[in-house]
Design a protein around this motif. Structure first.
Motif, PDB file in Angstrom:
ATOM      1  N   MET C  65      -1.754  49.281   4.708  1.00 48.73           N
ATOM      2  CA  MET C  65      -0.743  50.262   5.057  1.00 48.73           C
ATOM      3  C   MET C  65       0.092  49.831   6.248  1.00 48.73           C
ATOM      4  N   LEU C  66       1.261  50.419   6.297  1.00 50.97           N
ATOM      5  CA  LEU C  66       2.140  50.207   7.446  1.00 50.97           C
ATOM      6  C   LEU C  66       2.834  51.544   7.639  1.00 50.97           C
ATOM      7  N   GLU C  67       2.392  52.327   8.634  1.00 53.43           N
ATOM      8  CA  GLU C  67       3.018  53.633   8.791  1.00 53.43           C
ATOM      9  C   GLU C  67       3.150  54.032  10.252  1.00 53.43           C
ATOM     10  N   GLN C  68       4.095  54.949  10.473  1.00 52.75           N
ATOM     11  CA  GLN C  68       4.318  55.471  11.816  1.00 52.75           C
ATOM     12  C   GLN C  68       4.045  56.956  11.751  1.00 52.75           C
ATOM     13  N   LYS C  69       3.036  57.406  12.487  1.00 51.02           N
ATOM     14  CA  LYS C  69       2.592  58.784  12.352  1.00 51.02           C
ATOM     15  C   LYS C  69       2.055  59.274  13.680  1.00 51.02           C
ATOM     16  N   ASN C  70       2.451  60.464  14.069  1.00 52.95           N
ATOM     17  CA  ASN C  70       1.949  61.079  15.302  1.00 52.95           C
ATOM     18  C   ASN C  70       2.066  60.147  16.509  1.00 52.95           C
ATOM     19  N   GLY C  71       3.186  59.489  16.604  1.00 54.18           N
ATOM     20  CA  GLY C  71       3.395  58.623  17.768  1.00 54.18           C
ATOM     21  C   GLY C  71       2.615  57.323  17.722  1.00 54.18           C
ATOM     22  N   LYS C  72       1.968  57.063  16.609  1.00 53.34           N
ATOM     23  CA  LYS C  72       1.201  55.821  16.492  1.00 53.34           C
ATOM     24  C   LYS C  72       1.761  54.971  15.348  1.00 53.34           C
ATOM     25  N   LEU C  73       1.698  53.688  15.588  1.00 51.41           N
ATOM     26  CA  LEU C  73       2.082  52.737  14.554  1.00 51.41           C
ATOM     27  C   LEU C  73       0.789  52.136  14.009  1.00 51.41           C
ATOM     28  N   VAL C  74       0.609  52.244  12.696  1.00 46.94           N
ATOM     29  CA  VAL C  74      -0.629  51.733  12.106  1.00 46.94           C
ATOM     30  C   VAL C  74      -0.282  50.575  11.165  1.00 46.94           C
ATOM     31  N   ILE C  75      -0.885  49.420  11.418  1.00 44.20           N
ATOM     32  CA  ILE C  75      -0.596  48.238  10.589  1.00 44.20           C
ATOM     33  C   ILE C  75      -1.891  47.729   9.977  1.00 44.20           C
ATOM     34  N   GLY C  76      -1.905  47.647   8.663  1.00 45.56           N
ATOM     35  CA  GLY C  76      -3.084  47.149   7.963  1.00 45.56           C
ATOM     36  C   GLY C  76      -3.277  45.660   8.224  1.00 45.56           C
ATOM     37  N   ALA C  77      -4.544  45.255   8.261  1.00 39.15           N
ATOM     38  CA  ALA C  77      -4.867  43.865   8.584  1.00 39.15           C
ATOM     39  C   ALA C  77      -4.387  42.901   7.515  1.00 39.15           C
ATOM     40  N   ALA C  78      -4.188  43.379   6.291  1.00 41.99           N
ATOM     41  CA  ALA C  78      -3.770  42.483   5.204  1.00 41.99           C
ATOM     42  C   ALA C  78      -2.252  42.410   5.063  1.00 41.99           C
ATOM     43  N   LYS C  79      -1.547  43.081   5.967  1.00 38.94           N
ATOM     44  CA  LYS C  79      -0.079  42.953   5.936  1.00 38.94           C
ATOM     45  C   LYS C  79       0.288  41.524   6.343  1.00 38.94           C
ATOM     46  N   THR C  80       1.247  40.954   5.652  1.00 41.28           N
ATOM     47  CA  THR C  80       1.626  39.588   6.020  1.00 41.28           C
ATOM     48  C   THR C  80       2.509  39.610   7.263  1.00 41.28           C
ATOM     49  N   LEU C  81       2.533  38.504   7.942  1.00 36.54           N
ATOM     50  CA  LEU C  81       3.354  38.408   9.148  1.00 36.54           C
ATOM     51  C   LEU C  81       4.821  38.594   8.809  1.00 36.54           C
ATOM     52  N   SER C  82       5.240  38.141   7.623  1.00 32.71           N
ATOM     53  CA  SER C  82       6.637  38.353   7.210  1.00 32.71           C
ATOM     54  C   SER C  82       6.939  39.828   7.040  1.00 32.71           C
ATOM     55  N   GLN C  83       6.000  40.554   6.408  1.00 27.98           N
ATOM     56  CA  GLN C  83       6.234  41.991   6.213  1.00 27.98           C
ATOM     57  C   GLN C  83       6.378  42.693   7.555  1.00 27.98           C
ATOM     58  N   ILE C  84       5.541  42.301   8.499  1.00 22.59           N
ATOM     59  CA  ILE C  84       5.587  42.929   9.824  1.00 22.59           C
ATOM     60  C   ILE C  84       6.880  42.569  10.539  1.00 22.59           C
ATOM     61  N   GLN C  85       7.221  41.288  10.430  1.00 25.40           N
ATOM     62  CA  GLN C  85       8.428  40.797  11.081  1.00 25.40           C
ATOM     63  C   GLN C  85       9.663  41.507  10.521  1.00 25.40           C
ATOM     64  N   GLU C  86       9.709  41.618   9.208  1.00 27.73           N
ATOM     65  CA  GLU C  86      10.902  42.209   8.593  1.00 27.73           C
ATOM     66  C   GLU C  86      10.986  43.717   8.807  1.00 27.73           C
ATOM     67  N   SER C  87       9.833  44.389   8.843  1.00 27.30           N
ATOM     68  CA  SER C  87       9.863  45.840   9.077  1.00 27.30           C
ATOM     69  C   SER C  87      10.383  46.128  10.495  1.00 27.30           C
ATOM     70  N   ASN C  88      10.119  45.169  11.390  1.00 28.01           N
ATOM     71  CA  ASN C  88      10.543  45.267  12.793  1.00 28.01           C
ATOM     72  C   ASN C  88      10.148  46.591  13.443  1.00 28.01           C
TER      73      ASN C  88
END
Lengths: 781, 161, 283
Positions: C65-88
Motif C-alpha cells: 500500500m501507499l496511502e496518506q491518512k490521518n496525517g501519516k504517510l504509509v508506504i508498503g515495503a514491497a513498493k518499488t523505489l520508482s513507484q515511491i519516487q514518482e508518487s513524490n
C-alpha cells in the motif's frame, strides 16, 4: 550516373536485424545438442597449484567431464608460446583458468565448478612494474629462454628477468640532441591496465566430428587466426578446422586474442567431440581474459628556445601481465611511433614489455598508442609552458611533414603522413582556442582546454593479406564475400560502398555476406588495426576489376565489338561512345543464352586479393624498419569545467579532427570517432583495473568498474581533413581506432591547466586531482 | 498462492502470446526467454543489472530480465524486442545511426520505447535518468540521444538538466 | 545463472508468509523473504547467498500500500523505489531513493529491500532516518510499530522470520525544508542525475524547527544517523566552520577506505558537502 557509393551516409546493411532483435551473435547460438562449460579460475595471483580435487564436482548430476591443466603438455601464444590454456603447476594471475567443467547445462557446470577444490601454495606476487623490474624480483616465468618463439623477428626477451620484450629506437645522436637543446623538460607517467568491455562477453563453441573435422563458432575479430593458432597448438591441418563467426558484439581488440577457442576445443575433446559452449561471465571476461596494457613512462624532451624539438629520450615499461600474447607487439608499436607526430632528429627509446602477476593483455583500440601518447602529449604541454609558447602552436611548429623521418627512420611523403597542420588549424577554430586555455567563470569554476595530437600506423605483419569474391545474381544484384568480421565498425557496409562506387551501382544492389566461415570466406588477416577498408577495400577493387574484365569479355561477344570499347556501370555493360547500346549484367553474369538456345560464358566470379608490400621488421639494435603502409594523423581537444573547491569537473566539449584521406560514410565515420572519444574519456576519467595487495582483482564488475554512461558525454565536435593516401581505395585512411588515442591526454592537459597541478596519471577522478593538489601542498611546506 | 518448488511448466504471456516453458524456480526470465523460447534479442552481458542489455518490458515498464525470476513474471505481460514491430524508435535508431555492434541495442530500444509511451513529453532530465540504465560501449551516446529525442514530443516541458 | 536450486513461494498474507518461513527454516532451507529480489539473484549468482527457499512478499496487500491518512504517510515495503519516487509523496525520500542503482533497477528494487540490503550504502534509509519514521514489522506476536532509529543500527535489527511490512512517516515532516547530495568517485556530480555508482559520501538533511537532522552514507561502512554527530552539529555556541572542521572526530566508526575513495578523501568530501548543505538549509 547517379551518386552511389563513397561519401554517402548509407545505413549499415545489418540495420533491420539489429533493431528487431533478430541479429545473431555467437552467444545466441542455441541447440539442444550443446553441452556447457564453466571455468574454474584462480583465487591467487601467483601460487603453486598443490592439488586440484575434482571428485565432488564429478558427483553433481549432469556433469560430463572435468579437465585440468596437468593433463596437457601445451603452450600457446601468437608471438611466443608461453601460455598454457589451463594453468599447469602454477597460476600466474588472479582469474586464470585452471580447470573446466563440462555438463549438460550451464547451471550444472557452474554448480560443479564451485565444487572443484584447489589447494594453492602462495608465491611472492609481482604486483607492479616496479616490483617486476627490481633486482632479484620473483620471476613470473622461470624458463622464458626455453619458450618457442613463433615470431623470432619480433621478440627480444631477457632470460632470468621479467622482461619479456625489449625494443630499442636509436635515431640520430642523442648527446648531440641535448647539446642543441636550450630547454629540457622531464616527467614520469603512470597509466593502469583497463578492460575492453565489449557488450557481448567473450565466448566460443567447439565441436570435433568423427572424421576429425573441428567446427568452431567464435565471437572473434580474427577467425583466420583462430584457425591458424588451433592448427599450431594441436597439430591440425588447416582444412581440418572451420571457424564460423556471426555478428560480433563489440571487440575493441579484446577479441583478437585466441583463448576460449582453445579451451572449448579441449572441452569438446574431453566429451568425445560433442559440441561445447563456453561463455564467460562478465567477471571472468574482466579477469580471466586479457585486458588493455598498463604503462609507466619516463619522458625527457629537449628543444631550442624557439620551440624546435631536438631530442627525445623515452622509457616505456609496459605491464603485459602474466603472458605475452600481443603485449610484445604493442610494446614494439609504441616504440615505433614513440615521438608522437613530431619531427625530432635525435631519439632514444627503450620499451620494455614486462611480465607481472596481473591479467595478461591483448590488443586494445589504438594498439598501445593511447598510453604512450598520454606521456608525450603531457610532456609537450610542459615544454610549451616552459618555453612560454602556446601548446597548440608548439605542436604546429613540430608537426611531421613530407621528407621528415619517423623514429624507425621511414622517410615520409605527403601521401603517407597526411596533413597534421591542417587538422590543428581546424581544431583551433572549432575550440575557439584564441579565447585562451583557462578562464575563471565565477563561483569556484574554471573552464579550461587541453589539446593532443595523435598518429598511428597499422603495425601489421609484413605479409598480411585479404581476399574478396564477387558473384552476380539473376536479378542483377551482386554478392560480396569477404573475410572481415562485422564487429560494429560497419566494415561490410563500407566495402559495399567501395564496390558500388567502383561499378557505379546502387549500394542497395550489393548484398554482403555477413557471417564469416573460414572454409568459404576469402581470407583476411584480422578485423583490426583500422585496416579493413584499406586492405579488404583494395581486394574488393581488385575483384571488381576482375569482374569487369570478364563481363566485358562476354559482352564483347554478345554486343559484337572489342572489349576495349565497353564500360561497366549501373548494372550494365555498355558501349562507351553510345550507352544506349548495352546488355544488363544479369543477362551475362551466369552465362548468356542466345535466342536459339546456344549459350556462352558461365558464372562470372570476380576474385581479388591484396597483400601488404615493402614492410620491414624493426632492426633489433636501432629500430629501423617499417611497420605499416602509412599513418593516420589527427588533433584532439577537450574542454572541462572544473570546480576549484571540490575538484569535481564536467566535460563540456571534446573535439577531433582527423585526416581521413577520404570519408566513406560521413555519419558512420562521425559515430566511429565519437565512440572512440567516449571510450577515451572513460579511460581518462574513471577506468582502471584495481588490484589488491595480493594481486587479486578488486573491481571485476560494471558496478565498480565504471564506464561512461548516457548523458555524461560532452558535446562532440568532429571534422575531417582529406589528404588522399594514394595506395588506398579512393584515398581513404584507417580511422576506426583513432578517436580514443589523444583524448585521455587532452583531458589531462585541460585538467592540469584548470587545477594548476601536473596530472600525470589516470584515471583522473576528483580524488586523483585532490591528491595531486595535496601532494603539491605538502611539497611546498 | 503461486508456488514453484522445483523445475516445472509455467505459462508466460510473451509478446501477446501464451507460452508454456519449463523453468527452475531459480531461472531468470532472461534465461528462459532465450533458452526456452529462442527470444535471443534480449542479451546476456553482465547478468548483474548493471548494463541493461537484457531489458524487457513487464506490463510496459522496463525491467532488467537478468534480475527477475521467470516465475515472477507469471500473470504479467512480457514484451521483448521481438514483440516490437516497426515502432518509431526502431526506425529512429536506424535513421540516426544509433548503434554499431548492436549488442546493447535491444535493451536500449526497449527502454526508449517504454519512455516514449509512458512519458511522451519527457525532457532532457527524464531522458537522462531513464537511459543511464543502459550501457553502450561503441557509440558516444550522441546518436542514441538524437534517436530518442526524435520520437518524443518536439517541445519538452521540463527544463534541460 | 543461479547455479543452485531454490523453491519459490508467493504467499498472499503475512500469516501465511510467516508460517512458511517457520516451516522452511525448520527444514533447514534457510529461507529468505524476497521482494524485488535483485540482490538475492545477483548475490546467489556469485555464490554469496545460498537460500534454499525464497518467499515472495509482493502479493501481500499490506506490503503493497501507499496511502496518506490521518496525517501519516504509509508506504508498503514491497513498493518499488520508482513507484515511491514518482508518487513524490515525500520529496526527500524521492531524492534519496532516486539515487539507488539506476532507473530500470528501481522498477524492481523495493523500499523494504533497500532497507534490508547487505550493500553498505542503502540510500533510501537516509530519508527515513532523518524523518524519524516508524517501521511496522510483522513477527510472532503479530504487527509491531517501532521508531526506525530504535531498530536500525548499522542494519535493521530483525528477528528471524520477521517481515518489514510498512514505513510510516509523519506528513508534517514531508513538508519541512530538506536537502540531500551524493557524490560518486567519478567527477560529474554537477548533474543532479549523474549518480549511478556507490557514494563516496551521501548526506540527507532535514530542518525541523531550529534543528537539522543529518543522515550519512558512504562515510562509514553503514548508513547512520548519530545522536553525537547531530547534537555536535546543532550546538548553537560553535560556528559552523569549526563544527564541520571537527566533525570527523565525532563519527560512530572509522571512515571507509576503499577503491571508491580513500578515508582522507571521504573526509574532505564530507566536510565540503556538509558546508554546502548547511549553506542551503541555513543560508
Amino acid at each position: 550516373m547517379q551518386k552511389v557509393g563513397i561519401g554517402v551516409s548509407v545505413p549499415r546493411k545489418e540495420s533491420q536485424d539489429k533493431v528487431t532483435g533478430l541479429a545473431i551473435y555467437n552467444t545466441d547460438y542455441l541447440s539442444p545438442k550443446l553441452l556447457y562449460a564453466w571455468l574454474v579460475t584462480s583465487l591467487y595471483a601467483h601460487a603453486e597449484i598443490k592439488s586440484i580435487d575434482t571428485s565432488e564436482a564429478f558427483k553433481v548430476v549432469g556433469v560430463q567431464a572435468v579437465i585440468t591443466g596437468d593433463s596437457y603438455h601445451l603452450l600457446c601464444g601468437p608471438v611466443i608460446e608461453d601460455h598454457p590454456p589451463l594453468a599447469k603447476e602454477k597460476v600466474r594471475y588472479f582469474g586464470e583458468p585452471l580447470a573446466v567443467v563440462i555438463a549438460n547445462s550451464e547451471a550444472v557446470a557452474k554448480e560443479a565448478a564451485g565444487k572443484v577444490k584447489v589447494e594453492y601454495n602462495p608465491l611472492p606476487v609481482v604486483n607492479s612494474l616496479a616490483s617486476a623490474l627490481k633486482e632479484g624480483a620473483p620471476l613470473v616465468h622461470e624458463n622464458v629462454a626455453f619458450y618457442k618463439q613463433v615470431k623470432p623477428n619480433e621478440i627480444f626477451s631477457k632470460a632470468g628477468t621479467n622482461i619479456a620484450q625489449h625494443v630499442k629506437i636509436r635515431k640520430g645522436d642523442l648527446p648531440e640532441g641535448w647539446r642543441q637543446s636550450e630547454v629540457i623538460v622531464e616527467s614520469n607517467f603512470s597509466l593502469p591496465q583497463s578492460n575492453h568491455i565489449a557488450m557481448e562477453p567473450r565466448n566460443a563453441i567447439a565441436e570435433i566430428k568423427a572424421d576429425g573435422q573441428v567446427i568452431i563458432h567464435a565471437s572473434t575479430q580474427a577467425p583466420f587466426d583462430v584457425r591458424k593458432i588451433l592448427c599450431r597448438c594441436f597439430n591440425l591441418a588447416d582444412t581440418q578446422v572451420i571457424v564460423n563467426t556471426p555478428l560480433v558484439g563489440g571487440g575493441f581488440g579484446g577479441k583478437t586474442n585466441v583463448q576460449l577457442e582453445i579451451i572449448a576445443y579441449l572441452a569438446s575433446q574431453a566429451v568425445h567431440g560433442r559440441a561445447v559452449k563456453l561463455i564467460e561471465s562478465r567477471e571472468q571476461d574482466m579477469t580471466s581474459s586479457p585486458g588493455h596494457l598498463g604503462l609507466e613512462a619516463r619522458v625527457k624532451i629537449g628543444a631550442t628556445r624557439d620551440g624546435t624539438m631536438k631530442a627525445l629520450e623515452i622509457t616505456l615499461e609496459v605491464d603485459v601481465g602474466a603472458y605475452v600474447d600481443s603485449g610484445s607487439q604493442m610494446t614494439r608499436a609504441m616504440a615505433a611511433d614513440c615521438t608522437g607526430p613530431y619531427h625530432i632528429d635525435h631519439v632514444w627509446c627503450d620499451a620494455y614489455g614486462v611480465y607481472t602477476n596481473h591479467t595478461y593483455v591483448t590488443a586494445f583500440r589504438g594498439f598501445g598508442r593511447l598510453s604512450y601518447v598520454f606521456a608525450i602529449e603531457r610532456t609537450m604541454d610542459k615544454l610549451a609552458f616552459a618555453l612560454g609558447i602556446d601548446p597548440l602552436e608548439l605542436r604546429l611548429k613540430n608537426a611531421l611533414k613530407s621528407e621528415d623521418t619517423t623514429p624507425t627512420m621511414v622517410r615520409l611523403n605527403k601521401s603517407s603522413i597526411g596533413n597534421l597542420p591542417a587538422c590543428l588549424t581546424k581544431i583551433k577554430s572549432m575550440m575557439n582556442w584564441q579565447e585562451g586555455v583557462r578562464r575563471e567563470t565565477g563561483s569556484n569554476k574554471v573552464v579550461a582546454k587541453g589539446i593532443s595530437c595523435l598518429w598511428k600506423t597499422s603495425s601489421s605483419p609484413p605479409d598480411a593479406t585479404s581476399g574478396a569474391i564477387i558473384t552476380i545474381n539473376e536479378d542483377g544484384t551482386l554478392n560480396l564475400n569477404v573475410g572481415t568480421v562485422e564487429i560494429g565498425s560497419g566494415s561490410k557496409t563500407s566495402l559495399a560502398q567501395i564496390l558500388a562506387e567502383k561499378l557505379s551501382m546502387d549500394v542497395n544492389k550489393i548484398h554482403v555476406v555477413m557471417d564469416v566461415n573460414t572454409g568459404i570466406s576469402p581470407s583476411h588477416w584480422k578485423t583490426v588495426a583500422s585496416m579493413t577498408n584499406f586492405m579488404v577495400g583494395n581486394a574488393v577493387l581488385d575483384a571488381a576489376e576482375d569482374l569487369v574484365e570478364q563481363l566485358r569479355s562476354i559482352a564483347s561477344i554478345v554486343l559484337r565489338c572489342p572489349p576495349e570499347v565497353l564500360e561497366v556501370g549501373g548494372g550494365k555493360v555498355y558501349l562507351k561512345e553510345d550507352p544506349e547500346i548495352y546488355i544488363e549484367i544479369n543477362e551475362i553474369g551466369n552465362g548468356y543464352e542466345y535466342p536459339e538456345g546456344n549459350s556462352i560464358g558461365g558464372q562470372v566470379i570476380g576474385r581479388g586479393s591484396f597483400i601488404m608490400h615493402h614492410l620491414v621488421h624493426m632492426d633489433k639494435d636501432t629500430g629501423k624498419g617499417k611497420l605499416g603502409p602509412a599513418w593516420t594523423v589527427g588533433a584532439q581537444a577537450v574542454e572541462v569545467e572544473f570546480d576549484t573547491q571540490n575538484y569535481t569537473y564536467k566535460i563540456l566539449k571534446a573535439a577531433t579532427v582527423i585526416d581521413a584521406g577520404k570519408v566513406l560514410n560521413p555519419k558512420g565515420a562521425r559515430g566511429t570517432i565519437t565512440g572512440g572519444m567516449c571510450m577515451g574519456l572513460g579511460y581518462g576519467s574513471r577506468e582502471s583495473c584495481l588490484y589488491g595487495e595480493g594481486g587479486e582483482r578488486k573491481n571485476p564488475q560494471l558496478r565498480t568498474y565504471h564506464l561512461m554512461r548516457f548523458g555524461e558525454n560532452p558535446t562532440y565536435l568532429v571534422d575531417f581533413v582529406e589528404t588522399p593516401l594514394i595506395v588506398a581505395p579512393y584515398g581513404l585512411r584507417g580511422i576506426a581506432e583513432h578517436g580514443i588515442i589523444g583524448i585521455p591526454a587532452a583531458l589531462a592537459n585541460a585538467l592540469t591547466t584548470a587545477a594548476q597541478v601536473e596530472l600525470n596519471q589516470t584515471p583522473l577522478t576528483p580524488e586523483t586531482i585532490w591528491q595531486a593538489k595535496r601532494g603539491k601542498l605538502d611539497d611546498s611546506l | 498462492m503461486v508456488n514453484l518448488v522445483k523445475m516445472d511448466l509455467i505459462e508466460l504471456a510473451v509478446n501477446g502470446e501464451k507460452r508454456l516453458v519449463m523453468a527452475r524456480p531459480a531461472d531468470t526470465l532472461l534465461h528462459v526467454l532465450r533458452e526456452q523460447l529462442g527470444l535471443t534479442g534480449s542479451k546476456p552481458s553482465c547478468k548483474n543489472g548493471d548494463c541493461g542489455a537484457c531489458t524487457v518490458l513487464i506490463d510496459g515498464q522496463p525491467i532488467k530480465s537478468c534480475l527477475m525470476l521467470a516465475v515472477e513474471a507469471l500473470g504479467h505481460e512480457i514484451t521483448t524486442i521481438e514483440g516490437l514491430k516497426d515502432s518509431p524508435i526502431q526506425r529512429a535508431f536506424i535513421d540516426k545511426f544509433a548503434f554499431q555492434c548492436g549488442y546493447c541495442t535491444s535493451g536500449f530500444i526497449m527502454n526508449c520505447h517504454a519512455l516514449s509511451v509512458i512519458h511522451p513529453d519527457a525532457g532532457d532530465e527524464t531522458i537522462r535518468e531513464w537511459l543511464q540504465s543502459n550501457l553502450c560501449r561503441c557509440t558516444g551516446y550522441e546518436e542514441i540521444t538524437e534517436a530518442i529525442k526524435s520520437v518524443l514530443a518536439q517541445e519538452p516541458k521540463e527544463n534541460n538538466g | 545463472m543461479i547455479p543452485f536450486d531454490f523453491a519459490y513461494y508467493q504467499p498472499s498474507s503475512l500469516a501465511e508468509a510467516g508460517g512458511l518461513f517457520a516451516e522452511l527454516a525448520a527444514q533447514g532451507k534457510e529461507p529468505m523473504y524476497y521482494a524485488g529480489g535483485t540482490e538475492i539473484i545477483s548475490f546467489s549468482r556469485l555464490y554469496q547467498l545460498f537460500p534454499r527457499a525464497v518467499i515472495d512478499i509482493k502479493k501481500i496487500a499490506e506490503c503493497n500500500m501507499l496511502e496518506q491518512k490521518n496525517g501519516k504517510l504509509v508506504i508498503g515495503a514491497a513498493k518499488t523505489l520508482s513507484q515511491i519516487q514518482e508518487s513524490n509523496v515525500f520529496p526527500l525520500l524521492s531524492w534519496c531513493s532516486g539515487r539507488v542503482a539506476d532507473h530500470t533497477m528501481r522498477n524492481k528494487i523495493t523500499l523494504g529491500g533497500n532497507i534490508c540490503s547487505r550493500i553498505p550504502y542503502r540510500e533510501a534509509v537516509l530519508a527515513l532516518l532523518v524523518s524519524d519514521s516508524e517501521i511496522i514489522i510483522w513477527g510472532k506476536q503479530g504487527l509491531k510499530k517501532v521508531g526506525l532509529n530504535q531498530v536500525f543500527h548499522q542494519t535493521l535489527l530483525l528477528e528471524p522470520g520477521e517481515i518489514v511490512v510498512q514505513l510510516v512517516i509523519d506528513q508534517e515532516v514531508t513538508r519541512v525544508p530538506f536537502t540531500s547530495t551524493k557524490q560518486t568517485m567519478d567527477g560529474l556530480v554537477h548533474y543532479p542525475q549523474d549518480r549511478i555508482g556507490y557514494p563516496v559520501v551521501s548526506i540527507a538533511a532535514l530542518k525541523k524547527k531550529n534543528q537539522i537532522n543529518f543522515a550519512f552514507s558512504g562515510v562509514c561502512s553503514f548508513p547512520f544517523r548519530s545522536t553525537e554527530v547531530e547534537s555536535f552539529l546543532n550546538n548553537p555556541s560553535l560556528p559552523w566552520d569549526e563544527k564541520i572542521h571537527q566533525v570527523a572526530e565525532k563519527l560512530p566508526a572509522e571512515i571507509i577506505n576503499d577503491m571508491e575513495g580513500s578515508a582522507d578523501y571521504r573526509e574532505f568530501v564530507l566536510k565540503n558537502m556538509l558546508s554546502d548543505i548547511v549553506k542551503r538549509l541555513e543560508g
